[in-house]
Scaffold this active site. Structure first.
Site, short mmCIF file in Angstrom:
data_model
loop_
_atom_site.label_atom_id
_atom_site.label_comp_id
_atom_site.label_asym_id
_atom_site.label_seq_id
_atom_site.Cartn_x
_atom_site.Cartn_y
_atom_site.Cartn_z
CG ASP A 248 -1.69 1.05 1.26
OD1 ASP A 248 -2.68 1.18 0.12
OD2 ASP A 248 -2.40 2.02 2.01
CD GLU A 253 3.41 6.31 -0.65
OE1 GLU A 253 2.16 7.50 -0.47
OE2 GLU A 253 3.70 5.68 0.04
CG HIS A 271 -0.43 5.98 1.37
ND1 HIS A 271 0.85 6.37 1.45
CD2 HIS A 271 -0.79 5.40 2.80
CE1 HIS A 271 0.75 6.37 3.50
NE2 HIS A 271 -0.08 6.01 3.69
CB ILE A 272 -6.36 3.25 -0.21
CG1 ILE A 272 -6.02 1.73 -0.85
CG2 ILE A 272 -6.32 4.23 -1.56
CD1 ILE A 272 -7.38 0.99 -1.43
CB ALA A 274 -4.88 5.10 7.30
P1 NAD Z 1 2.54 2.41 16.84
O1 NAD Z 1 3.28 3.66 17.05
O2 NAD Z 1 0.84 2.04 17.56
O3 NAD Z 1 2.39 1.48 16.91
C1 NAD Z 1 4.17 1.00 16.05
C2 NAD Z 1 4.68 -0.57 17.04
O4 NAD Z 1 6.03 -0.53 16.66
C3 NAD Z 1 4.84 0.09 18.90
O5 NAD Z 1 4.81 -0.70 19.17
C4 NAD Z 1 7.07 0.22 18.38
O6 NAD Z 1 7.36 -0.88 19.73
C5 NAD Z 1 7.30 -0.81 17.02
N1 NAD Z 1 8.17 -0.65 16.55
C6 NAD Z 1 9.30 0.23 16.43
N2 NAD Z 1 9.85 0.44 15.86
C7 NAD Z 1 10.61 -1.56 15.47
C8 NAD Z 1 11.14 -2.12 14.93
N3 NAD Z 1 12.45 -1.92 14.65
N4 NAD Z 1 10.96 -3.02 15.12
C9 NAD Z 1 9.53 -4.07 15.54
N5 NAD Z 1 8.92 -2.88 16.21
C10 NAD Z 1 9.13 -1.80 16.01
O7 NAD Z 1 2.08 2.65 15.08
P2 NAD Z 1 0.56 2.03 14.74
O8 NAD Z 1 -0.67 3.16 14.46
O9 NAD Z 1 0.40 0.73 15.36
O10 NAD Z 1 1.25 2.76 13.60
C11 NAD Z 1 2.22 1.65 12.78
C12 NAD Z 1 2.66 2.47 11.50
O11 NAD Z 1 2.31 2.44 10.10
C13 NAD Z 1 3.10 4.21 11.60
O12 NAD Z 1 4.78 4.00 12.36
C14 NAD Z 1 2.71 4.25 10.24
O13 NAD Z 1 3.98 4.37 9.64
C15 NAD Z 1 1.81 3.78 9.54
N6 NAD Z 1 0.69 4.12 8.57
C16 NAD Z 1 0.30 3.39 7.49
C17 NAD Z 1 -0.89 3.90 7.03
C18 NAD Z 1 -1.31 3.83 5.71
O14 NAD Z 1 -2.25 4.08 5.02
N7 NAD Z 1 -0.99 2.55 5.26
C19 NAD Z 1 -1.79 4.14 8.26
C20 NAD Z 1 -1.54 4.41 9.25
C21 NAD Z 1 -0.35 3.97 10.14
#
Ligand code: NAD
Length: 302
Positions: A248, A253, A271-272, A274
């Protein structure tokens, strides 16, 4: 307070209305340099150079969760508070991931395309069930945990989790077994990534890691581009080193590597993950509400 909306098309109207109702002045592009707050999303990079133009900014509102496009050290040195919306899109992304697990493992999109071409079912595309499978979650925060909760009813064999910042006890609540990366690569039928993009996670998955996965593994990345090395993924998928992947998010991008689109066992979405009505509102309104709380606690005049 004067606020500049950096990505107007990306910010939900309800959040804008809330700002206006609370007396914020929305700056036009011409007057943007007077801003005391910035409201941005995914495609603005807040760094030293960008902030040079905004001497009065005290708050940055980020509609969403990831902060990889904000230089937080620079913000800290300028006393700028960064406000995001943790967990606001966890449900949307979790639903997307489970959807992709089924779509990809059952080759649903390929079977639909066949029918569009007047071809009946292709038995060689026979798929596997989620029931009895092993899911590996990398990053067990808001999204990883939501996926695990939702899959409770799906009778997976087990859910493995890699997250160096969370202990076994925290993961056990979600039925996730904490494990090493090498075990997760070896044992997972599905691997899904939910980690921030930073120097530690960039290129976490290259040719080497893919070579440790099962030939039947399905890899899903709905976290950030750059965590999976795209060049290596393309080679691996062409060589059928794993069954398939779903992306995604991309290294570049929206101008993504066009080769990605051509690969039959790579499922790409723009990138959808969310992008739902509910998450859009929470991602945009959340930071505004937090800012209003901060200002009312500080008793600042709007
Ligand atoms: P979050 O902060 O709740 O969780 C992230 C987790 O990753 C934490 O528990 C942290 O301890 C862990 N972490 C950090 N570094 C790490 C590593 N090296 N190895 C393994 N684990 C590690 O965030 P979330 O809400 O769960 O979102 C996660 C990621 O997804 C965000 O950082 C964002 O970049 C991405 N995201 C993408 C979309 C999208 O539209 N595709 C939407 C929301 C979030």
């Amino acid at each position: 307070m004067k606020i500049y909306i950096c990505e107007p098309k990306e910010i939900d109207q309800e959040a804008i209305n809330l700002l206006q109702k609370n007396g914020f002045t929305l700056l036009t592009r011409v007057r943007r340099f007077e801003a005391e707050a910035l409201f941005m999303r995914t495609y603005t990079t807040i760094d030293y150079k960008y902030l040079q133009n905004f001497p009065d900014v005290k708050y940055i509102l980020r509609a969403g969760v990831g902060l990889d496009n904000i230089d937080r050290k620079e913000c800290k040195s300028r006393n700028i508070e960064v406000i995001n919306a943790p967990g606001s899109n966890a449900n949307a992304v979790a639903e997307y991931v489970i959807c992709m697990m089924i779509l990809v493992s059952r080759s649903i999109i390929l079977q639909m395309a066949n029918l569009d071409r007047n071809l009946w079912r292709d038995r060689t595309l026979i798929g596997r069930e989620l029931s009895g499978s092993t899911l590996g979650i990398i990053g067990c925060g808001a999204i990883g945990q939501t996926i695990a909760i939702k899959l409770r009813a799906w009778n997976l064999d087990r859910i493995l989790g890699y997250d160096p910042y969370l202990g076994q006890a925290a993961l056990r609540n979600f039925n996730i077994q904490k494990c090493s990366l090498s075990r997760l690569w070896r044992e997972s039928d599905f691997i899904t990534l939910h980690i921030p993009l930073n120097p530690e996670t960039q290129n976490l998955i290259t040719e080497k890691e893919i070579s440790l996965m099962k030939e039947t593994t399905i890899l899903i990345n709905a976290s950030r581009g750059g965590i999976v090395n795209e060049k290596d993924l393309i080679t691996a998928l062409k060589n059928k080193a794993i069954m398939a992947a779903a992306l995604d998010v991309y290294e570049n991008e929206p101008d993504i590597n066009s080769e990605l689109i051509k690969i039959a066992n790579l499922y790409t979405t723009p990138h959808i993950a969310a992008l739902t009505i509910e998450a859009e509102k929470q991602m945009c309104i959340g930071p505004v509400k937090k800012l209003l709380d901060i200002l009312s606690n500080n008793q600042e005049l709007l």
